[in-house]
Design an enzyme around this catalytic site. Structure first.
Site, PDB file in Angstrom:
ATOM      1  CG  HIS A  55      -3.594  -2.950   6.127  1.00  0.00           C
ATOM      2  ND1 HIS A  55      -3.761  -3.344   4.825  1.00  0.00           N
ATOM      3  CD2 HIS A  55      -4.758  -3.210   6.748  1.00  0.00           C
ATOM      4  CE1 HIS A  55      -4.990  -3.826   4.678  1.00  0.00           C
ATOM      5  NE2 HIS A  55      -5.614  -3.756   5.832  1.00  0.00           N
ATOM      6  CG  ASP A  77      -1.903   3.253   5.609  1.00  0.00           C
ATOM      7  OD1 ASP A  77      -3.003   3.831   5.664  1.00  0.00           O
ATOM      8  OD2 ASP A  77      -1.775   2.020   5.692  1.00  0.00           O
ATOM      9  CD  GLN A 111      -7.928   1.835  10.697  1.00  0.00           C
ATOM     10  OE1 GLN A 111      -8.781   2.428  11.356  1.00  0.00           O
ATOM     11  NE2 GLN A 111      -8.241   0.866   9.865  1.00  0.00           N
ATOM     12  CE  LYS A 163      -9.688   0.988   6.376  1.00  0.00           C
ATOM     13  NZ  LYS A 163     -10.188  -0.293   6.847  1.00  0.00           N
ATOM     14  CB  CYS A 216      -4.817  -6.907   6.299  1.00  0.00           C
ATOM     15  SG  CYS A 216      -6.261  -7.530   5.459  1.00  0.00           S
TER      16      CYS A 216
HETATM   17  N1  PLP Z   1      -3.967   0.767   5.914  1.00  0.00           N
HETATM   18  C1  PLP Z   1      -4.523   0.554   7.108  1.00  0.00           C
HETATM   19  C2  PLP Z   1      -3.796   0.975   8.342  1.00  0.00           C
HETATM   20  C3  PLP Z   1      -5.769  -0.052   7.183  1.00  0.00           C
HETATM   21  O1  PLP Z   1      -6.329  -0.286   8.377  1.00  0.00           O
HETATM   22  C4  PLP Z   1      -6.426  -0.447   5.992  1.00  0.00           C
HETATM   23  C5  PLP Z   1      -7.722  -1.126   6.032  1.00  0.00           C
HETATM   24  O2  PLP Z   1      -8.101  -1.727   7.015  1.00  0.00           O
HETATM   25  C6  PLP Z   1      -5.801  -0.180   4.775  1.00  0.00           C
HETATM   26  C7  PLP Z   1      -4.574   0.431   4.771  1.00  0.00           C
HETATM   27  C8  PLP Z   1      -6.426  -0.546   3.474  1.00  0.00           C
HETATM   28  O3  PLP Z   1      -7.557   0.233   3.228  1.00  0.00           O
HETATM   29  P1  PLP Z   1      -8.504  -0.095   1.981  1.00  0.00           P
HETATM   30  O4  PLP Z   1      -8.849  -1.558   2.069  1.00  0.00           O
HETATM   31  O5  PLP Z   1      -9.673   0.798   2.196  1.00  0.00           O
HETATM   32  O6  PLP Z   1      -7.735   0.225   0.752  1.00  0.00           O
END
Ligand code: PLP
Length: 408
Positions: free
Chosen positions: A124, A201, A204, A227, A366
Site C-alpha cells: 500500500h 503492515d 489487512q 478496518k 493506493c
Molecule cells: N496498509 C494496508 C495493507 C492497507 O490496506 C491500508 C488501508 O487500506 C493501509 C496500510 C493504511 O491504513 P490507514 O489508512 O488506516 O492508515
C-alpha cells in the site's frame, strides 16, 4: 463447528438496513473500512457523554476514569497481539502514521547513505511513501520483492535481495488488493538471520488473522482500528522495547516529555515518548470494545465465514461471468476479490453497481506500483466481513451480470 448467527450479528449494524437507490445496501467495501457495531458506537457516545476529560493530566475523577479506559485499551491490545508488555503498544492515528513513525524515527536515526530497505510490489502507498520521504535526507535504496503469477510473494527473489546493506524489511501481512497472506514468520526468520529488523503492515491482517507478534517475532507491527469494526482515527504500532528505547521521538509536544526547559528537554518513558499531544482517548477506548466484539464472535469463526463467502462468490463469478479476470489467487488468501470483466473500466463498473445498491471499491487501491505490475490502471474490489451473507453475494453476482451486459 458452530455456525455464526449472521442475522443476529447484522442487528449490531443499523447502517446495513440502509437503502441505496431504493435497493438494499450490499456493503462489500470492507477492506477500505468495515462497519461499526453498536457496542463500539455506544462506547464513543458514552465517552463523550459520561467520561470525557483529558487523560494523564488530571487528579479529578473524570480524568482518572478516562485515563484508565485508555490504559485498559492498551492492555487489551497487548493481549490481542500477544505483545510482551503494554509499554510496547503505541497508539497512533492508524497504520499510516505507525509506518511514518518508524520510517522517520528509526529510519532517520539508523539508516545511512548507501543502505537498502526491502519492500514488496504489493505494498500500500502507506508502506512506500514514508520510506521515499526518508530518501530526501538519506541516500537509501528501496529494493522491491516481486510476486508470482498467482499473487504470492516471490520468496526466492526476497532471499536474493537480502544483503549486507539491507537495514530493514517492511512488508504487508496481507495484501489489500490480491488478498495474499504473506509468510511473515519465514520472512522475519530470513531477515533476522542477518540481524535485519522487520516491520509488518498488519492493516489487512488484524481483522481476519490471529496475530501473535512474539510467535512471528516481528520487530514492528502496525494496524488500524477502523478496518476491524473499530473507530476511524486510531491505530496501533507495536515495537520491540529494545528498538523503541533507542529510537528518538517522532513528534514533540505534551504527554511525551519528562521535563522541559528552553535549555534541555527530557522525554517520557515508553510508550508516551511516541504519543505527543492529546490522543483520541475516546476512540482508543472504543478500539477496546471492537477487540472484545471480535473476540466474542471469535476471529477464527469470522475468518471461516468470510472464506465461505469468498469461495462461493469466486466460484459463481468464474462460472457465470464471461471474460472475468481475478487478480490474486494465492492459496489461503483473505476474503478479497479484485477483478475486471472484459477489460471494462473499473470506474464504470463501480458506478453502475452502486446504482444497484452494491458498494465495491474501484481504482488503484493506493497500490499504484502493483497496478503497474499487473498492467492495469485499476480494478474492482469486493471484500467481505462477518456481517455479509450468501444472499448478498447472490445480489452482487446478479448485479455484476447486469452491469457486464450493459457495458458490453
Ligand atoms: N496498509 C494496508 C495493507 C492497507 O490496506 C491500508 C488501508 O487500506 C493501509 C496500510 C493504511 O491504513 P490507514 O489508512 O488506516 O492508515
Amino acid at each position: 463447528m458452530e455456525m455464526l448467527d449472521i442475522t443476529k450479528i447484522r442487528t449490531d449494524y443499523p447502517i446495513l438496513d440502509r437503502k441505496i437507490y431504493g435497493r438494499p445496501l450490499v456493503y462489500l467495501d470492507n477492506t477500505a473500512t468495515s462497519q461499526t457495531p453498536d457496542i463500539v458506537v455506544n462506547s464513543i457516545v458514552n465517552g463523550y457523554t459520561s467520561t470525557k476529560a483529558n487523560v494523564h493530566r488530571g487528579v479529578h475523577t473524570l480524568s482518572m476514569e478516562a485515563t484508565e479506559l485508555q490504559e485498559s485499551a492498551r492492555r487489551k491490545v497487548r493481549e490481542f497481539i500477544n505483545a510482551p508488555s503494554a509499554e510496547e503498544i503505541i497508539f497512533t492515528r492508524g497504520t499510516t502514521e505507525a509506518i511514518n513513525l518508524v520510517a522517520a524515527s528509526y529510519g532517520g536515526a539508523f539508516l545511512k547513505d548507501g543502505d537498502e530497505i526491502i519492500l514488496s510490489v504489493m505494498e500500500h502507498h502507506s508502506n512506500i511513501v514514508p520510506w521515499q520521504l526518508l530518501q530526501r535526507s538519506t541516500d537509501i535504496k528501496i529494493r522491491v520483492i516481486p510476486i508470482l503469477p498467482d499473487g504470492s510473494l516471490d520468496m526466492d527473489a526476497y532471499r536474493k535481495l537480502l544483503n549486507e546493506r539491507t537495514r530493514i524489511v517492511s512488508i504487508c501481512h496481507a495484501s489489500n488488493v490480491l488478498g495474499t497472506v504473506n509468510p511473515v514468520k519465514e520472512i522475519i526468520t530470513e531477515a533476522h538471520a542477518r540481524e535485519i529488523p522487520v516491520l509488518i503492515d498488519g492493516a489487512q491482517a488484524a481483522p481476519h488473522i490471529k496475530i501473535d507478534v512474539q510467535d512471528i517475532d516481528a520487530d514492528f507491527y502496525a494496524f488500524s482500528a477502523h478496518k476491524m469494526y473499530g473507530p476511524a482515527g486510531v491505530g496501533v504500532l507495536y515495537g520491540k522495547r529494545t528498538l523503541l528505547e533507542k529510537m528518538p521521538p517522532y513528534q514533540g509536544g505534551g504527554e511525551m516529555i519528562e521535563s522541559v526547559s528552553f535549555e534541555k528537554t527530557t522525554f517520557a518513558e515508553l510508550p508516551y515518548k511516541f504519543e505527543a499531544g492529546t490522543p483520541d482517548f475516546i476512540g482508543i477506548a472504543a478500539l477496546h470494545k471492537a477487540i472484545d466484539y471480535m473476540e466474542n464472535i471469535g476471529i477464527e469463526a469470522i475468518a471461516r465465514h468470510e472464506h465461505e463467502l469468498l469461495e462461493y462468490t469466486s466460484r459463481r463469478m468464474a462460472e457465470e461471468i464471461p471474460d472475468l479476470r481475478i487478480y490474486g489467487t494465492a492459496p489461503g488468501k483473505c476474503a478479497i476479490i479484485s477483478f475486471l470483466v472484459n477489460g471494462e473500466h473499473h470506474y464504470d463498473m463501480g458506478m453502475l453497481l452502486d446504482k444497484l445498491g452494491i458498494a465495491v471499491r474501484t481504482g488503484h487501491h493506493c497500490a499504484q506500483p502493483l497496478m503497474q505490475h499487473l498492467g492495469v490502471e485499476g480494478v474492482v474490489r469486493a471484500s467481505f466481513a462477518v456481517y455479509n451473507t450468501r444472499e448478498e453475494c447472490d445480489l452482487f453476482i446478479d448485479a455484476l451480470k447486469r452491469v457486464a451486459q450493459m457495458l458490453r
